[in-house]
Scaffold this motif. Structure first.
Motif, PDB file in Angstrom:
ATOM      1  N   MET A  36      76.599  53.185  66.791  1.00 47.59           N
ATOM      2  CA  MET A  36      76.322  53.295  65.354  1.00 47.59           C
ATOM      3  C   MET A  36      74.855  53.006  65.061  1.00 47.59           C
ATOM      4  O   MET A  36      74.232  53.649  64.205  1.00 47.59           O
ATOM      5  CB  MET A  36      77.218  52.330  64.572  1.00 47.59           C
ATOM      6  N   LEU A  37      74.292  52.029  65.783  1.00 53.19           N
ATOM      7  CA  LEU A  37      72.880  51.709  65.586  1.00 53.19           C
ATOM      8  C   LEU A  37      71.979  52.825  66.115  1.00 53.19           C
ATOM      9  O   LEU A  37      70.900  53.073  65.569  1.00 53.19           O
ATOM     10  CB  LEU A  37      72.546  50.385  66.281  1.00 53.19           C
ATOM     11  N   LEU A  38      72.420  53.493  67.186  1.00 52.63           N
ATOM     12  CA  LEU A  38      71.629  54.568  67.772  1.00 52.63           C
ATOM     13  C   LEU A  38      71.772  55.882  67.013  1.00 52.63           C
ATOM     14  O   LEU A  38      70.929  56.775  67.146  1.00 52.63           O
ATOM     15  CB  LEU A  38      72.034  54.793  69.234  1.00 52.63           C
ATOM     16  N   ALA A  39      72.830  56.000  66.226  1.00 51.27           N
ATOM     17  CA  ALA A  39      73.146  57.273  65.570  1.00 51.27           C
ATOM     18  C   ALA A  39      71.990  57.825  64.724  1.00 51.27           C
ATOM     19  O   ALA A  39      71.662  59.015  64.838  1.00 51.27           O
ATOM     20  CB  ALA A  39      74.410  57.121  64.727  1.00 51.27           C
ATOM     21  N   PRO A  40      71.337  57.020  63.863  1.00 53.37           N
ATOM     22  CA  PRO A  40      70.234  57.584  63.064  1.00 53.37           C
ATOM     23  C   PRO A  40      69.117  58.170  63.917  1.00 53.37           C
ATOM     24  O   PRO A  40      68.605  59.255  63.632  1.00 53.37           O
ATOM     25  CB  PRO A  40      69.743  56.377  62.240  1.00 53.37           C
ATOM     26  N   ALA A  41      68.724  57.446  64.988  1.00 54.47           N
ATOM     27  CA  ALA A  41      67.659  57.944  65.862  1.00 54.47           C
ATOM     28  C   ALA A  41      68.090  59.218  66.580  1.00 54.47           C
ATOM     29  O   ALA A  41      67.302  60.162  66.720  1.00 54.47           O
ATOM     30  CB  ALA A  41      67.262  56.877  66.881  1.00 54.47           C
ATOM     31  N   LEU A  42      69.348  59.269  67.032  1.00 52.07           N
ATOM     32  CA  LEU A  42      69.849  60.454  67.728  1.00 52.07           C
ATOM     33  C   LEU A  42      69.899  61.662  66.794  1.00 52.07           C
ATOM     34  O   LEU A  42      69.577  62.782  67.192  1.00 52.07           O
ATOM     35  CB  LEU A  42      71.245  60.179  68.307  1.00 52.07           C
ATOM     36  N   ILE A  43      70.287  61.423  65.540  1.00 56.31           N
ATOM     37  CA  ILE A  43      70.335  62.515  64.563  1.00 56.31           C
ATOM     38  C   ILE A  43      68.929  63.053  64.293  1.00 56.31           C
ATOM     39  O   ILE A  43      68.711  64.272  64.216  1.00 56.31           O
ATOM     40  CB  ILE A  43      71.002  62.031  63.257  1.00 56.31           C
ATOM     41  N   ILE A  44      67.967  62.143  64.155  1.00 56.75           N
ATOM     42  CA  ILE A  44      66.583  62.560  63.922  1.00 56.75           C
ATOM     43  C   ILE A  44      66.069  63.376  65.099  1.00 56.75           C
ATOM     44  O   ILE A  44      65.435  64.422  64.932  1.00 56.75           O
ATOM     45  CB  ILE A  44      65.688  61.333  63.666  1.00 56.75           C
ATOM     46  N   LEU A  45      66.343  62.890  66.332  1.00 59.72           N
ATOM     47  CA  LEU A  45      65.903  63.618  67.517  1.00 59.72           C
ATOM     48  C   LEU A  45      66.554  64.991  67.595  1.00 59.72           C
ATOM     49  O   LEU A  45      65.921  65.983  67.968  1.00 59.72           O
ATOM     50  CB  LEU A  45      66.222  62.814  68.785  1.00 59.72           C
ATOM     51  N   LEU A  46      67.830  65.058  67.217  1.00 58.27           N
ATOM     52  CA  LEU A  46      68.573  66.311  67.312  1.00 58.27           C
ATOM     53  C   LEU A  46      68.033  67.353  66.339  1.00 58.27           C
ATOM     54  O   LEU A  46      67.773  68.497  66.711  1.00 58.27           O
ATOM     55  CB  LEU A  46      70.056  66.065  67.064  1.00 58.27           C
ATOM     56  N   PHE A  47      67.839  66.946  65.080  1.00 57.07           N
ATOM     57  CA  PHE A  47      67.469  67.911  64.056  1.00 57.07           C
ATOM     58  C   PHE A  47      65.954  68.060  63.882  1.00 57.07           C
ATOM     59  O   PHE A  47      65.471  69.151  63.572  1.00 57.07           O
ATOM     60  CB  PHE A  47      68.103  67.519  62.715  1.00 57.07           C
ATOM     61  N   ALA A  48      65.205  66.975  64.069  1.00 56.81           N
ATOM     62  CA  ALA A  48      63.766  67.026  63.837  1.00 56.81           C
ATOM     63  C   ALA A  48      62.979  67.439  65.078  1.00 56.81           C
ATOM     64  O   ALA A  48      61.869  67.970  64.960  1.00 56.81           O
ATOM     65  CB  ALA A  48      63.248  65.669  63.347  1.00 56.81           C
ATOM     66  N   ALA A  49      63.516  67.211  66.255  1.00 53.62           N
ATOM     67  CA  ALA A  49      62.809  67.551  67.491  1.00 53.62           C
ATOM     68  C   ALA A  49      63.491  68.698  68.231  1.00 53.62           C
ATOM     69  O   ALA A  49      62.906  69.759  68.442  1.00 53.62           O
ATOM     70  CB  ALA A  49      62.712  66.321  68.395  1.00 53.62           C
ATOM     71  N   SER A  50      64.749  68.491  68.596  1.00 53.99           N
ATOM     72  CA  SER A  50      65.456  69.514  69.370  1.00 53.99           C
ATOM     73  C   SER A  50      65.749  70.754  68.534  1.00 53.99           C
ATOM     74  O   SER A  50      65.706  71.876  69.061  1.00 53.99           O
ATOM     75  CB  SER A  50      66.763  68.933  69.927  1.00 53.99           C
ATOM     76  N   GLY A  51      66.029  70.567  67.234  1.00 53.55           N
ATOM     77  CA  GLY A  51      66.357  71.705  66.375  1.00 53.55           C
ATOM     78  C   GLY A  51      65.268  72.755  66.322  1.00 53.55           C
ATOM     79  O   GLY A  51      65.513  73.929  66.622  1.00 53.55           O
ATOM     80  N   PRO A  52      64.036  72.383  65.955  1.00 51.01           N
ATOM     81  CA  PRO A  52      62.960  73.387  65.921  1.00 51.01           C
ATOM     82  C   PRO A  52      62.698  74.040  67.275  1.00 51.01           C
ATOM     83  O   PRO A  52      62.399  75.235  67.337  1.00 51.01           O
ATOM     84  CB  PRO A  52      61.744  72.559  65.458  1.00 51.01           C
ATOM     85  N   LEU A  53      62.804  73.244  68.355  1.00 56.58           N
ATOM     86  CA  LEU A  53      62.605  73.829  69.682  1.00 56.58           C
ATOM     87  C   LEU A  53      63.676  74.857  69.997  1.00 56.58           C
ATOM     88  O   LEU A  53      63.393  75.913  70.583  1.00 56.58           O
ATOM     89  CB  LEU A  53      62.602  72.720  70.740  1.00 56.58           C
ATOM     90  N   LEU A  54      64.908  74.556  69.599  1.00 53.14           N
ATOM     91  CA  LEU A  54      66.003  75.497  69.832  1.00 53.14           C
ATOM     92  C   LEU A  54      65.789  76.775  69.030  1.00 53.14           C
ATOM     93  O   LEU A  54      66.009  77.890  69.543  1.00 53.14           O
ATOM     94  CB  LEU A  54      67.338  74.844  69.460  1.00 53.14           C
ATOM     95  N   ILE A  55      65.347  76.639  67.775  1.00 51.08           N
ATOM     96  CA  ILE A  55      65.067  77.816  66.943  1.00 51.08           C
ATOM     97  C   ILE A  55      63.956  78.665  67.566  1.00 51.08           C
ATOM     98  O   ILE A  55      64.044  79.898  67.630  1.00 51.08           O
ATOM     99  CB  ILE A  55      64.680  77.383  65.512  1.00 51.08           C
ATOM    100  N   THR A  56      62.916  77.987  68.051  1.00 49.23           N
ATOM    101  CA  THR A  56      61.813  78.701  68.699  1.00 49.23           C
ATOM    102  C   THR A  56      62.293  79.443  69.935  1.00 49.23           C
ATOM    103  O   THR A  56      61.905  80.595  70.184  1.00 49.23           O
ATOM    104  CB  THR A  56      60.699  77.713  69.088  1.00 49.23           C
ATOM    105  N   LEU A  57      63.146  78.795  70.726  1.00 53.93           N
ATOM    106  CA  LEU A  57      63.682  79.441  71.920  1.00 53.93           C
ATOM    107  C   LEU A  57      64.517  80.664  71.551  1.00 53.93           C
ATOM    108  O   LEU A  57      64.407  81.719  72.195  1.00 53.93           O
ATOM    109  CB  LEU A  57      64.519  78.439  72.714  1.00 53.93           C
ATOM    110  N   VAL A  58      65.328  80.550  70.518  1.00 50.57           N
ATOM    111  CA  VAL A  58      66.154  81.684  70.084  1.00 50.57           C
ATOM    112  C   VAL A  58      65.264  82.824  69.595  1.00 50.57           C
ATOM    113  O   VAL A  58      65.488  84.000  69.936  1.00 50.57           O
ATOM    114  CB  VAL A  58      67.129  81.238  68.972  1.00 50.57           C
ATOM    115  N   TYR A  59      64.233  82.503  68.807  1.00 45.42           N
ATOM    116  CA  TYR A  59      63.322  83.526  68.287  1.00 45.42           C
ATOM    117  C   TYR A  59      62.631  84.294  69.418  1.00 45.42           C
ATOM    118  O   TYR A  59      62.314  85.485  69.267  1.00 45.42           O
ATOM    119  CB  TYR A  59      62.264  82.901  67.389  1.00 45.42           C
TER     120      TYR A  59
END
Length: 303
Positions: free
Chosen positions: A18-41
């Motif tokens: 639960m304590l790690l969840a906010p950081a994991l969500i930020i990493l998922l959407f703020a870091a991994s998300g844009p990279l995934l979109i770039t890879l798809v593009y």
């Protein structure tokens, strides 16, 4: 008793997640998300007026290093892209080596000062970070342009008959990047040298070693992690530099960051820009893995 301990362990595990969840969500959407979109593009087709069309295509990856002749459709290397790749790697390596050359004695000087003076010298190193990067870059322009400070001094001293063209060259970009990234080399070097046992240096002199031998056999091996860390901190951002090559290169000396921006802007080829971005990321990952491996080997060696 065993059941209670298991329940307690599960409760502690849930609390940790639960304590790690906010950081994991930020990493998922703020870091991994844009990279995934770039890879798809990068695997889509370019739109006629920018953007992408949702049809699978590998043309972007093909065009990173290859191209087809517009007249006879023959296949060949993309000389423009390869020259930009080479210029980016070359200038990044030159910047890194120059930062080591200037940063090493600077860090050594600060580390050998009395403790009360070190904070003052480190403050002088950090002060440039208080100023916007664009302003610092334009300060370099003022120094090296044809009517700038450096040419004015050279003309006044009679060392040159006419202004030397330094602006809008690879030299100008290298000077700008060294100025910008030098503190990133000094800081890890200083951190390593501050922990250096200088009695070992004195022992080297007592054994009649020359200054060069003491530097090569004693100091460099002990501060090697700092050299590697500083090299990575300089090399990685130098590869993706945008502002410095854009201002000091004048659009004539493109680097990878400028090429990527060009594809997303005037070129209107988002898939190619995405493919170039992932390629840049791959180069950075190789550099980081090399650093981790080098540091790991160093730690094993010194056990």
């Amino acid at each position: 008793m065993a059941d209670l301990s298991q329940k307690e362990a599960k409760r502690v595990s849930r609390v940790r997640w639960m304590l790690l969840a906010p950081a994991l969500i930020i990493l998922l959407f703020a870091a991994s998300g844009p990279l995934l979109i770039t890879l798809v593009y990068s695997f889509l087709s370019a739109g006629d007026y920018g953007g992408v069309e949702w049809t699978f295509s590998t043309d972007a990856w093909f065009n990173v290093v290859m191209q087809r002749d517009i007249f006879d459709d023959t296949l060949g290397f993309s000389d423009a892209h390869l020259s930009i790749f080479w210029r980016s790697v070359k200038l990044s390596l030159m910047t890194t080596l120059a930062c080591i050359f200037f940063g090493f004695p600077t860090a050594y000087f600060i580390a050998t000062r009395p403790k009360k003076q070190r904070d003052f010298w480190m403050l002088l190193i950090i002060i440039p970070f208080w100023t916007n990067l664009l302003i610092r870059t334009f300060a370099i322009v003022e120094l090296i342009r044809n009517e700038g400070t450096l040419n004015t001094v050279l003309l006044a001293l009679g060392l040159s008959d006419e202004p030397i063209q330094m602006l809008y060259t690879e030299f100008a970009i290298a000077v700008g990047m060294v100025y910008v990234y030098l503190p990133l080399m000094v800081l890890p070097l200083y951190a390593s040298m501050e922990r250096l046992d200088f009695s070992l240096v004195e022992a080297g002199y007592d054994l009649y070693a020359t200054r060069l031998k003491v530097l090569r056999r004693v100091i460099l091996p002990l501060v090697k992690p700092g050299v590697i860390a500083g090299s990575i901190l300089v090399f990685v951002p130098s590869l993706g530099a945008y502002v410095t090559p854009r201002v000091l290169g004048g659009g004539n000396q493109l680097m990878l960051g400028n090429l990527i921006e060009l594809q997303f802007g005037q070129g209107r080829n988002w898939p190619l820009g995405a493919a170039l971005s992932i390629t840049l990321l791959a180069i950075v990952m190789v550099a980081l893995l090399t650093y981790v491996r080098a540091v790991g080997n160093e730690e094993v060696k010194h056990g």
